[in-house]
Design an enzyme around this catalytic site. Sequence first.
Site, short mmCIF file in Angstrom:
data_model
loop_
_atom_site.label_atom_id
_atom_site.label_comp_id
_atom_site.label_asym_id
_atom_site.label_seq_id
_atom_site.Cartn_x
_atom_site.Cartn_y
_atom_site.Cartn_z
N GLU A 1 -8.86 0.51 -2.86
CA GLU A 1 -9.74 0.56 -1.69
C GLU A 1 -10.67 1.75 -1.84
OE1 GLU A 1 -7.44 0.84 1.85
OE2 GLU A 1 -6.46 -1.07 1.52
N ARG B 1 -7.15 12.75 0.92
CA ARG B 1 -6.06 13.23 1.76
C ARG B 1 -4.69 12.70 1.31
NH1 ARG B 1 -7.47 10.20 7.41
NH2 ARG B 1 -9.46 11.21 6.99
N ASP C 1 -0.14 4.52 -0.14
CA ASP C 1 -0.85 5.77 0.21
C ASP C 1 0.08 6.82 0.82
OD1 ASP C 1 -3.19 4.61 -0.60
OD2 ASP C 1 -3.92 4.19 1.43
N HIS C 2 0.98 6.34 1.69
CA HIS C 2 1.77 7.32 2.45
C HIS C 2 2.89 7.97 1.65
CE1 HIS C 2 -0.79 6.97 5.76
NE2 HIS C 2 -0.59 5.66 5.89
N THR D 1 -8.23 3.82 8.78
CA THR D 1 -9.39 2.94 8.87
C THR D 1 -9.41 2.25 10.24
OG1 THR D 1 -8.90 2.53 6.55
CG2 THR D 1 -10.67 1.23 7.53
N HIS E 1 -5.72 3.64 -1.58
CA HIS E 1 -7.04 3.96 -1.02
C HIS E 1 -7.40 5.37 -1.48
CE1 HIS E 1 -9.62 4.30 2.93
NE2 HIS E 1 -10.32 4.56 1.84
N ASN F 1 0.86 -1.19 0.00
CA ASN F 1 0.00 0.00 0.00
C ASN F 1 0.90 1.25 0.00
OD1 ASN F 1 -1.37 2.30 1.12
ND2 ASN F 1 -3.05 0.97 1.70
N GLU G 1 -10.85 -9.28 3.69
CA GLU G 1 -9.57 -8.87 4.27
C GLU G 1 -9.85 -8.64 5.75
OE1 GLU G 1 -7.14 -6.01 2.23
OE2 GLU G 1 -6.19 -5.38 4.10
N GLY H 1 1.08 -1.22 4.41
CA GLY H 1 1.34 0.12 3.93
C GLY H 1 2.28 0.90 4.81
N ARG I 1 -9.51 8.03 -0.87
CA ARG I 1 -10.44 8.48 0.16
C ARG I 1 -11.35 9.58 -0.36
NH1 ARG I 1 -10.38 7.95 5.62
NH2 ARG I 1 -9.07 6.27 6.38
N HIS J 1 -3.70 -4.11 7.96
CA HIS J 1 -3.75 -3.02 8.93
C HIS J 1 -2.79 -3.22 10.11
CE1 HIS J 1 -5.67 0.82 9.54
NE2 HIS J 1 -5.20 0.65 10.75
N1 PXP Z 1 -5.81 -2.95 4.33
C1 PXP Z 1 -6.80 -2.04 4.39
C2 PXP Z 1 -8.16 -2.46 3.96
C3 PXP Z 1 -6.56 -0.73 4.84
O1 PXP Z 1 -7.58 0.17 4.88
C4 PXP Z 1 -5.25 -0.37 5.20
C5 PXP Z 1 -4.97 1.03 5.67
O2 PXP Z 1 -5.22 1.95 4.68
C6 PXP Z 1 -4.24 -1.34 5.07
C7 PXP Z 1 -4.54 -2.62 4.66
C8 PXP Z 1 -2.82 -1.01 5.36
O3 PXP Z 1 -2.65 -0.73 6.71
P1 PXP Z 1 -1.25 -0.21 7.19
O4 PXP Z 1 -0.97 1.05 6.48
O5 PXP Z 1 -1.41 -0.06 8.65
O6 PXP Z 1 -0.25 -1.29 6.83
#
Ligand code: PXP
Length: 233
Positions: free
Chosen positions: A72, A51, A11-12, A103, A45, A9, A153, A216, A47, A194
Amino acid sequence: MPKIRLGVNIDHVATVRNARGENYPDPLRAALQAEKCGAESVTIHLREDRRHINELDLKRIITKLRIPLNLEIAATKEMLKIALKRKPPFICIVPEKREEVTTEGGIDVKRSHNVLGPIINELKKNNIRVSLFVDSSIDQIKLAKELGSDIIEIHAGEFCRKVHDRLDFQKELNTIKEAASFAESIGLETHVGHGVTFDSIVELSKINEVRKFNIGQFIIREALFLGLEATIK
Ligand code: PXP
């Protein structure tokens, strides 16, 4: 035993990019790096408040990425429209609250039944494999199957937090194990995500039914010290 897959992931990378309001670091570059390093898929993701990842990121990544993209989204009309326009191979439906930092838990499939049903049908008609992000609850998993989800998931946040804080995690681990085993028994593929880290994956990866981890924040933060390639590998 089937090989466990890794979804990265990114996103960051977009969070850091947006902190400056410029167009670097580029999430596409991170996606392609993940692909090169052996990730099975990339997750983003989109959103509602944009963001981190935005629609242009989605468009650029889906055009260039050769491994599957897992998008996502929240269960809304706007997100369904975007998903049908871009048609990623995988969609994971997640709960979303504007005020949350991340989340916070799985989607309440029972409560959102009427909203989820038509969205899942529409995605499946377009050959998109659908995953629901759920807590490790047998009832929620049963409903996910009834609604036509292909994958669940499991939200592993609480388990991972306890591993991190060196607290007793056995109860949370057992619930995840039971949920994964039940999901497999009714024909659902199980992913876990997560809060997963090098430490928490030790126990989680022993669960035979788990086919994939979506990770992520840990990968991105560890990449600051080890590099993205070394962390993913
Ligand atoms: N899976 C889902 C469905 C999520 O919403 C997230 C967080 O955006 C992750 C995995 C990844 O979580 P993390 O960033 O804590 O690894």
